[in-house]
Design a protein around this motif. Structure first.
Motif, mmCIF file in Angstrom:
data_model
loop_
_atom_site.group_PDB
_atom_site.id
_atom_site.type_symbol
_atom_site.label_atom_id
_atom_site.label_comp_id
_atom_site.label_asym_id
_atom_site.label_seq_id
_atom_site.Cartn_x
_atom_site.Cartn_y
_atom_site.Cartn_z
ATOM 1 N N LEU A 308 87.586 -64.670 47.805
ATOM 2 C CA LEU A 308 87.130 -63.653 46.587
ATOM 3 C C LEU A 308 86.703 -62.540 47.104
ATOM 4 O O LEU A 308 86.072 -62.348 48.250
ATOM 5 N N HIS A 309 87.158 -61.284 46.638
ATOM 6 C CA HIS A 309 86.737 -59.943 47.245
ATOM 7 C C HIS A 309 85.261 -59.934 46.722
ATOM 8 O O HIS A 309 84.759 -60.218 45.613
ATOM 9 N N ASP A 310 84.536 -59.418 47.714
ATOM 10 C CA ASP A 310 83.018 -59.228 47.417
ATOM 11 C C ASP A 310 82.454 -58.522 46.159
ATOM 12 O O ASP A 310 81.542 -58.719 45.617
ATOM 13 N N GLY A 311 83.238 -57.264 45.718
ATOM 14 C CA GLY A 311 82.700 -56.732 44.432
ATOM 15 C C GLY A 311 83.123 -57.569 43.345
ATOM 16 O O GLY A 311 82.299 -57.261 42.354
ATOM 17 N N ALA A 312 84.157 -58.570 43.381
ATOM 18 C CA ALA A 312 84.354 -59.564 42.388
ATOM 19 C C ALA A 312 83.157 -60.477 42.260
ATOM 20 O O ALA A 312 82.662 -60.749 41.387
ATOM 21 N N VAL A 313 82.894 -60.782 43.432
ATOM 22 C CA VAL A 313 81.576 -62.014 43.689
ATOM 23 C C VAL A 313 80.316 -61.266 43.133
ATOM 24 O O VAL A 313 79.686 -61.974 42.267
ATOM 25 N N LYS A 314 80.194 -60.040 43.288
ATOM 26 C CA LYS A 314 78.863 -59.514 42.717
ATOM 27 C C LYS A 314 78.756 -59.346 41.373
ATOM 28 O O LYS A 314 77.859 -59.799 40.848
ATOM 29 N N TYR A 315 79.881 -59.215 40.737
ATOM 30 C CA TYR A 315 80.066 -59.265 39.093
ATOM 31 C C TYR A 315 79.990 -60.800 38.586
ATOM 32 O O TYR A 315 79.144 -61.031 37.794
ATOM 33 N N TYR A 316 80.627 -61.584 39.522
ATOM 34 C CA TYR A 316 80.653 -63.037 38.894
ATOM 35 C C TYR A 316 79.098 -63.698 38.976
ATOM 36 O O TYR A 316 78.686 -64.221 38.309
ATOM 37 N N LYS A 317 78.187 -63.246 40.150
ATOM 38 C CA LYS A 317 77.091 -63.409 40.210
ATOM 39 C C LYS A 317 76.129 -63.034 39.082
ATOM 40 O O LYS A 317 75.392 -63.605 38.886
ATOM 41 N N GLU A 318 76.248 -61.703 38.792
ATOM 42 C CA GLU A 318 75.552 -61.047 37.773
ATOM 43 C C GLU A 318 75.691 -61.887 36.628
ATOM 44 O O GLU A 318 74.609 -62.088 35.690
ATOM 45 N N ARG A 319 76.922 -62.423 36.312
ATOM 46 C CA ARG A 319 77.101 -63.184 35.084
ATOM 47 C C ARG A 319 76.764 -64.674 35.077
ATOM 48 O O ARG A 319 76.979 -65.464 33.978
ATOM 49 N N GLY A 320 76.239 -64.962 36.305
ATOM 50 C CA GLY A 320 75.743 -66.326 36.626
ATOM 51 C C GLY A 320 76.840 -67.358 36.665
ATOM 52 O O GLY A 320 76.713 -68.527 36.395
ATOM 53 N N TRP A 321 78.227 -66.619 36.863
ATOM 54 C CA TRP A 321 79.236 -67.853 37.054
ATOM 55 C C TRP A 321 79.350 -68.393 38.461
ATOM 56 O O TRP A 321 80.200 -69.233 38.530
ATOM 57 N N MET A 322 78.728 -67.744 39.386
ATOM 58 C CA MET A 322 78.711 -68.502 40.800
ATOM 59 C C MET A 322 77.161 -68.105 41.259
ATOM 60 O O MET A 322 76.372 -67.399 40.672
ATOM 61 N N GLU A 323 76.885 -69.086 42.067
ATOM 62 C CA GLU A 323 75.381 -69.291 42.800
ATOM 63 C C GLU A 323 75.264 -67.975 43.821
ATOM 64 O O GLU A 323 76.276 -67.670 44.366
#
Ligand code: GLU
Length: 323
Positions: A308-323
């Motif tokens: 995953l692109h780091d910019g996407a990971v940042k958003y997914y973590k903010e939403r609590g979808w990833m650890e």
């Protein structure tokens, strides 16, 4: 293919001077590679851009999503730095990152996944008068295998290989684009058209309303083996009744449409694009019937093989979808 390069424009400069403020928004153009205008990728790209461009005043991104040749053309344009993002089939995302199949010796290490979108069944529609009911009936027939650069034509090659066939097993293997193939079927220039695509879509709709035509099943041991051996393939069904002339379910296999980019595209750009889609997810899903059943949790993992692109990971973590 040459497209816009990312560029910055001091668009609001004059306005900032007039209002006496020192700051001005920097506009940055970003481009999404799509597919033919009668496919679903074009709608994916246009929909994402529409959501991104609602926030240009805040984040400065201006998004365009031109029509292209499809998956492989998009991945190649991103790799060359000619486009920032693009839609690509899960099989071609996989091959580009791993340097396999068409990408042997031409690995795209910096390929990054963003999310996946709708499923794309490997679809064949034949004129009823051709008598083609299943894939094996295509032997000796006139078949549009699709334009070079499309993921669709690439996946057709994979199926031919799996069957031990080549294009020479067809009496004609044309390379028409999706937007041209419905008319070719209607004009009896080909017996069958092929398209790996989400449903419903304009191309198949147009074909089935122009001439008596029916969807063709793609099954058998070779297809079972393709699905068993490769993580990016799955069995798929095109629901009966979606197109005129195809009242019953059609069994085939398929891939997922995915959204990809490069590690060279800034985190902030991908973060803003992903945020525009998922902050407005109900709106996004309403933009095409093929998006109706999308689920966030699935979209951030299913069909993705590049990191995953780091910019996407940042958003997914903010939403609590990833650890
Ligand atoms: N899957 C097709 C391809 O990569 C494109 C489908 C579409 O445009 O919706 O060639």
């Amino acid at each position: 293919m040459k497209m816009f390069k990312t560029m910055t424009v001091a668009g609001a400069f004059a306005g900032a001077m007039l209002s006496g403020t020192a700051s001005f928004a920097q506009e940055k153009f970003v481009t999404i590679g799509t597919g033919g205008q009668t496919g679903v990728y074009f709608v994916v790209g246009q929909s994402i851009c529409r959501l991104v461009n609602r926030g240009t005043a805040d984040h400065g991104l201006k998004c365009t999503a031109p029509s292209t040749g499809g998956s492989i053309a998009n991945i190649n344009a991103i790799k060359a730095g000619d486009m920032d993002m693009g839609v690509a089939q899960s099989d071609w995302q996989y091959h580009a990152y791993n340097g396999t199949s068409e990408y042997e010796g031409n690995k795209f290490d910096k390929e990054r996944a963003v999310f996946s979108v709708h499923g794309e069944p490997f679809t064949i529609m034949a004129r009823t008068d051709s008598g083609v009911k299943a894939f094996d009936d295509l032997k000796g027939k006139r078949v549009n295998v699709g334009n070079p650069g499309s993921g669709s034509a690439g996946t057709m090659d994979v199926v031919l290989d799996a069957k031990g066939w080549t294009k020479a097993d067809f009496s004609l293997a044309s390379e028409l684009k999706p937007a041209e193939q419905a008319a070719a079927l209607g004009d009896n220039k080909v017996d069958a058209i092929t398209y790996t695509v989400g449903h419903p879509n304009g191309s198949i709709q147009e074909a089935s309303s122009t001439v008596d035509a029916t969807l063709v099943s793609v099954e058998g041991p070779e297809i079972d083996k393709l699905v068993a051996d490769n993580p990016y393939y799955a069995k798929a069904v095109i629901p009966g009744g979606m197109y005129k002339g195809s009242p019953d379910d059609t069994n085939t296999f398929g891939v997922r449409a995915t959204f990809v980019t490069s590690a060279d595209v800034p985190d902030e750009t991908i973060y803003q694009v992903v945020k525009a889609v998922f902050d407005n997810f109900d709106r996004f899903k309403s933009l095409h019937p093929a998006f109706a059943n999308l689920k966030e949790e699935e979209m951030i993992s299913a069909g993705l093989s590049a990191p995953l692109h780091d910019g996407a990971v940042k958003y997914y973590k903010e939403r609590g979808w990833m650890e």
